[in-house]
Design a protein around this motif. Structure first.
Motif, mmCIF file in Angstrom:
data_model
loop_
_atom_site.group_PDB
_atom_site.id
_atom_site.type_symbol
_atom_site.label_atom_id
_atom_site.label_comp_id
_atom_site.label_asym_id
_atom_site.label_seq_id
_atom_site.Cartn_x
_atom_site.Cartn_y
_atom_site.Cartn_z
ATOM 1 N N ARG A 6 12.914 17.905 8.941
ATOM 2 C CA ARG A 6 12.419 17.657 10.300
ATOM 3 C C ARG A 6 12.098 16.181 10.513
ATOM 4 O O ARG A 6 11.643 15.495 9.606
ATOM 5 C CB ARG A 6 11.141 18.463 10.566
ATOM 6 C CG ARG A 6 11.333 19.949 10.632
ATOM 7 C CD ARG A 6 10.050 20.638 11.121
ATOM 8 N NE ARG A 6 8.898 20.264 10.316
ATOM 9 C CZ ARG A 6 8.560 20.856 9.169
ATOM 10 N NH1 ARG A 6 9.306 21.841 8.693
ATOM 11 N NH2 ARG A 6 7.500 20.464 8.501
ATOM 12 N N THR A 7 12.347 15.723 11.737
ATOM 13 C CA THR A 7 11.829 14.429 12.172
ATOM 14 C C THR A 7 10.603 14.713 13.027
ATOM 15 O O THR A 7 10.708 15.262 14.116
ATOM 16 C CB THR A 7 12.876 13.640 12.981
ATOM 17 O OG1 THR A 7 14.017 13.396 12.154
ATOM 18 C CG2 THR A 7 12.308 12.312 13.451
ATOM 19 N N SER A 8 9.445 14.351 12.507
ATOM 20 C CA SER A 8 8.191 14.699 13.171
ATOM 21 C C SER A 8 7.884 13.805 14.360
ATOM 22 O O SER A 8 7.161 14.203 15.269
ATOM 23 C CB SER A 8 7.030 14.635 12.163
ATOM 24 O OG SER A 8 7.254 15.538 11.094
ATOM 25 N N ALA A 9 8.438 12.590 14.354
ATOM 26 C CA ALA A 9 8.182 11.675 15.467
ATOM 27 C C ALA A 9 9.221 10.559 15.461
ATOM 28 O O ALA A 9 9.728 10.165 14.404
ATOM 29 C CB ALA A 9 6.783 11.084 15.380
ATOM 30 N N LEU A 10 9.529 10.069 16.657
ATOM 31 C CA LEU A 10 10.377 8.894 16.832
ATOM 32 C C LEU A 10 9.530 7.803 17.487
ATOM 33 O O LEU A 10 8.968 8.017 18.561
ATOM 34 C CB LEU A 10 11.582 9.211 17.721
ATOM 35 C CG LEU A 10 12.638 10.168 17.176
ATOM 36 C CD1 LEU A 10 13.656 10.491 18.273
ATOM 37 C CD2 LEU A 10 13.349 9.578 15.977
ATOM 38 N N HIS A 11 9.442 6.654 16.841
ATOM 39 C CA HIS A 11 8.644 5.546 17.359
ATOM 40 C C HIS A 11 9.556 4.382 17.744
ATOM 41 O O HIS A 11 10.346 3.905 16.916
ATOM 42 C CB HIS A 11 7.628 5.074 16.317
ATOM 43 C CG HIS A 11 6.621 6.118 15.946
ATOM 44 N ND1 HIS A 11 5.539 6.422 16.747
ATOM 45 C CD2 HIS A 11 6.542 6.945 14.863
ATOM 46 C CE1 HIS A 11 4.828 7.377 16.175
ATOM 47 N NE2 HIS A 11 5.412 7.713 15.037
ATOM 48 N N SER A 40 13.162 19.097 24.778
ATOM 49 C CA SER A 40 11.803 18.908 25.295
ATOM 50 C C SER A 40 10.798 18.674 24.170
ATOM 51 O O SER A 40 9.878 17.855 24.303
ATOM 52 C CB SER A 40 11.381 20.131 26.134
ATOM 53 O OG SER A 40 11.463 21.315 25.360
ATOM 54 N N ALA A 41 10.984 19.361 23.043
ATOM 55 C CA ALA A 41 10.058 19.195 21.920
ATOM 56 C C ALA A 41 10.139 17.783 21.360
ATOM 57 O O ALA A 41 9.121 17.166 21.029
ATOM 58 C CB ALA A 41 10.369 20.221 20.827
ATOM 59 N N MET A 42 11.360 17.233 21.292
ATOM 60 C CA MET A 42 11.515 15.897 20.740
ATOM 61 C C MET A 42 11.006 14.841 21.700
ATOM 62 O O MET A 42 10.471 13.807 21.273
ATOM 63 C CB MET A 42 12.989 15.634 20.409
ATOM 64 C CG MET A 42 13.193 14.523 19.391
ATOM 65 S SD MET A 42 12.520 14.949 17.774
ATOM 66 C CE MET A 42 11.302 13.660 17.516
ATOM 67 N N ARG A 43 11.152 15.081 22.995
ATOM 68 C CA ARG A 43 10.624 14.119 23.976
ATOM 69 C C ARG A 43 9.121 14.001 23.849
ATOM 70 O O ARG A 43 8.548 12.933 24.077
ATOM 71 C CB ARG A 43 11.016 14.547 25.388
ATOM 72 C CG ARG A 43 12.508 14.411 25.675
ATOM 73 C CD ARG A 43 12.852 14.792 27.095
ATOM 74 N NE ARG A 43 14.298 14.850 27.300
ATOM 75 C CZ ARG A 43 14.876 15.067 28.460
ATOM 76 N NH1 ARG A 43 14.142 15.259 29.541
ATOM 77 N NH2 ARG A 43 16.199 15.112 28.552
ATOM 78 N N GLU A 44 8.470 15.086 23.474
ATOM 79 C CA GLU A 44 7.011 15.056 23.296
ATOM 80 C C GLU A 44 6.629 14.289 22.040
ATOM 81 O O GLU A 44 5.486 13.861 21.893
ATOM 82 C CB GLU A 44 6.470 16.481 23.228
ATOM 83 C CG GLU A 44 6.570 17.246 24.546
ATOM 84 C CD GLU A 44 6.065 18.672 24.432
ATOM 85 O OE1 GLU A 44 5.639 19.058 23.310
ATOM 86 O OE2 GLU A 44 6.095 19.401 25.435
ATOM 87 N N ARG A 45 7.575 14.125 21.129
ATOM 88 C CA ARG A 45 7.302 13.396 19.886
ATOM 89 C C ARG A 45 7.939 12.013 19.882
ATOM 90 O O ARG A 45 8.076 11.388 18.841
ATOM 91 C CB ARG A 45 7.790 14.219 18.681
ATOM 92 C CG ARG A 45 7.088 15.562 18.542
ATOM 93 C CD ARG A 45 7.306 16.167 17.164
ATOM 94 N NE ARG A 45 8.699 16.507 16.921
ATOM 95 C CZ ARG A 45 9.253 17.678 17.233
ATOM 96 N NH1 ARG A 45 8.525 18.611 17.837
ATOM 97 N NH2 ARG A 45 10.516 17.922 16.947
ATOM 98 N N LEU A 46 8.327 11.560 21.059
ATOM 99 C CA LEU A 46 8.891 10.216 21.212
ATOM 100 C C LEU A 46 7.808 9.282 21.736
ATOM 101 O O LEU A 46 7.200 9.541 22.783
ATOM 102 C CB LEU A 46 10.072 10.247 22.182
ATOM 103 C CG LEU A 46 10.690 8.897 22.544
ATOM 104 C CD1 LEU A 46 11.355 8.257 21.327
ATOM 105 C CD2 LEU A 46 11.710 9.055 23.675
ATOM 106 N N TYR A 47 7.552 8.198 21.019
ATOM 107 C CA TYR A 47 6.482 7.277 21.385
ATOM 108 C C TYR A 47 7.065 5.873 21.532
ATOM 109 O O TYR A 47 7.784 5.396 20.651
ATOM 110 C CB TYR A 47 5.380 7.280 20.329
ATOM 111 C CG TYR A 47 4.810 8.657 20.081
ATOM 112 C CD1 TYR A 47 3.827 9.191 20.912
ATOM 113 C CD2 TYR A 47 5.270 9.439 19.021
ATOM 114 C CE1 TYR A 47 3.308 10.458 20.689
ATOM 115 C CE2 TYR A 47 4.756 10.701 18.793
ATOM 116 C CZ TYR A 47 3.779 11.204 19.632
ATOM 117 O OH TYR A 47 3.284 12.467 19.426
#
Length: 330
Positions: free
Chosen positions: A234-239, A260-267
């Motif tokens: 898994r990729t837990s977040a994209l920064h 949608s789940a990945m957009r929520e983990r995009l910072y």
């Protein structure tokens, strides 16, 4: 008069002394911490015995149960055989377990991931078959991407892309994908990473139009497949850091492929490293991002592969995927 009384008041002096002592302690701790940073070794943690107890607890919260693990894996194996939509090259417990961990032990979701993984492999054979990982040293020399040999405070490996350093006339997009896949496949061999996943930092400093011209929707789709939908980790977040005006054009290409789940983990942090530090502690970041670590080249992982992989069966696992390790590659 009141000012003089204020400065000579004993309670205020005590408070000043307390703050001064506290500041001194913080500075001493910071200095000691900097000097005492542990030596970093490029090493894969491929043994279950290396999983710390607190991560075992997280695994149990994700649905992993030591009492029913074998039964769940067997159910997953039967599920694969019954549907027969994809034919994995292995179906032993150790191999199937990483797909289950990547999808929180939900059999149907794990099966979709398995099929997505093999579909990606089938459509991109050139990223696996006859690829010599040890021949990808030029990506390390260019510092385009790497994975940190240390983990963040949560146990994530950190993959860092510095796309502004990419020179498309020297390094092809396909080689970036090949190098990413090598790192992802290696990470998926680690039980800790199977449980915790990883995080990605896209450093877009000096990103230019010459880079965007090579980022087609097809390229964007493949990148998201590797980081989000088609790998057993898994990729837990994209920064995103250090982005400039060119980023907006590039992001329009990537955005349709983010669920949608990945957009929520995009910072998106810009140049504000304190924003990044809210997610990744500076103790676990390179100095260029306000952290304590030096930069570590991708080539150090290749050196690890050459020197350490044989004894831990890592090379055998990678060869089963189509990668080549022989005397000519070394």
């Amino acid at each position: 008069m009141r000012l003089n009384k204020f400065w000579t008041d004993s309670s205020f002096q005590t408070e000043v002394e307390r703050i001064a002592l506290q500041t001194k302690n913080v500075l001493m701790t910071s200095s000691t911490r900097t000097r005492a940073m542990p030596a970093v070794e490029h090493k894969l943690n491929v043994s279950e015995e290396e999983v710390p107890e607190h991560i075992r607890l997280i695994a149990s919260q994700q649905g992993e149960c030591t009492k029913t693990k074998k039964q769940t894996i067997e159910q997953f194996r039967s599920y694969i055989l019954e549907r027969n939509e994809c034919q994995p090259h292995r179906n032993d417990d150790k191999y199937l377990e990483k797909f289950l961990r990547a999808r929180y032990w939900k059999i149907e979701n794990s099966y979709r991931l398995l099929c997505s993984y093999y579909k990606f492999r089938e459509h991109n054979k050139g990223y696996y078959e006859k690829v010599r990982p040890l021949d990808l040293r030029h990506l390390g020399d260019s510092d385009i991407l790497t994975v940190t040999p240390y983990r963040d405070q949560h146990g994530h490996r950190i993959i860092i892309y510095r796309f502004g350093l990419w020179r498309p006339n020297r390094v092809t997009v396909d080689d970036i994908f090949r190098a990413t896949i090598v790192l992802q496949e290696l990470g998926s061999l680690e039980p800790i990473s199977q449980i915790m996943g990883g995080v990605a930092i896209f450093d877009l400093k000096d990103l230019g139009l010459e880079h965007i011209l090579h980022l087609s929707p097809s390229v964007a789709q493949k990148m998201i497949a590797l980081l989000v939908t088609s790998m057993p980790i898994r990729t837990s977040a994209l920064h995103i850091v250090n982005q400039n005006w060119v980023f907006n054009a590039g992001f329009k290409i990537f955005k349709p492929f983010l669920n949608s789940a990945m957009r929520e983990r995009l910072y998106i942090h810009g140049s504000d490293m304190s924003s990044l530090h809210k997610h990744i502690d500076p103790e676990h970041l390179p100095k260029r991002y306000g952290g304590l670590h030096d930069d570590y080249s991708y080539t150090l992982w290749l050196d690890m592969l050459k020197e350490q992989s044989t004894e831990s069966n890592v090379q055998k696992d990678m060869e089963q995927l189509g990668f080549i390790f022989d005397s000519n590659a070394i």
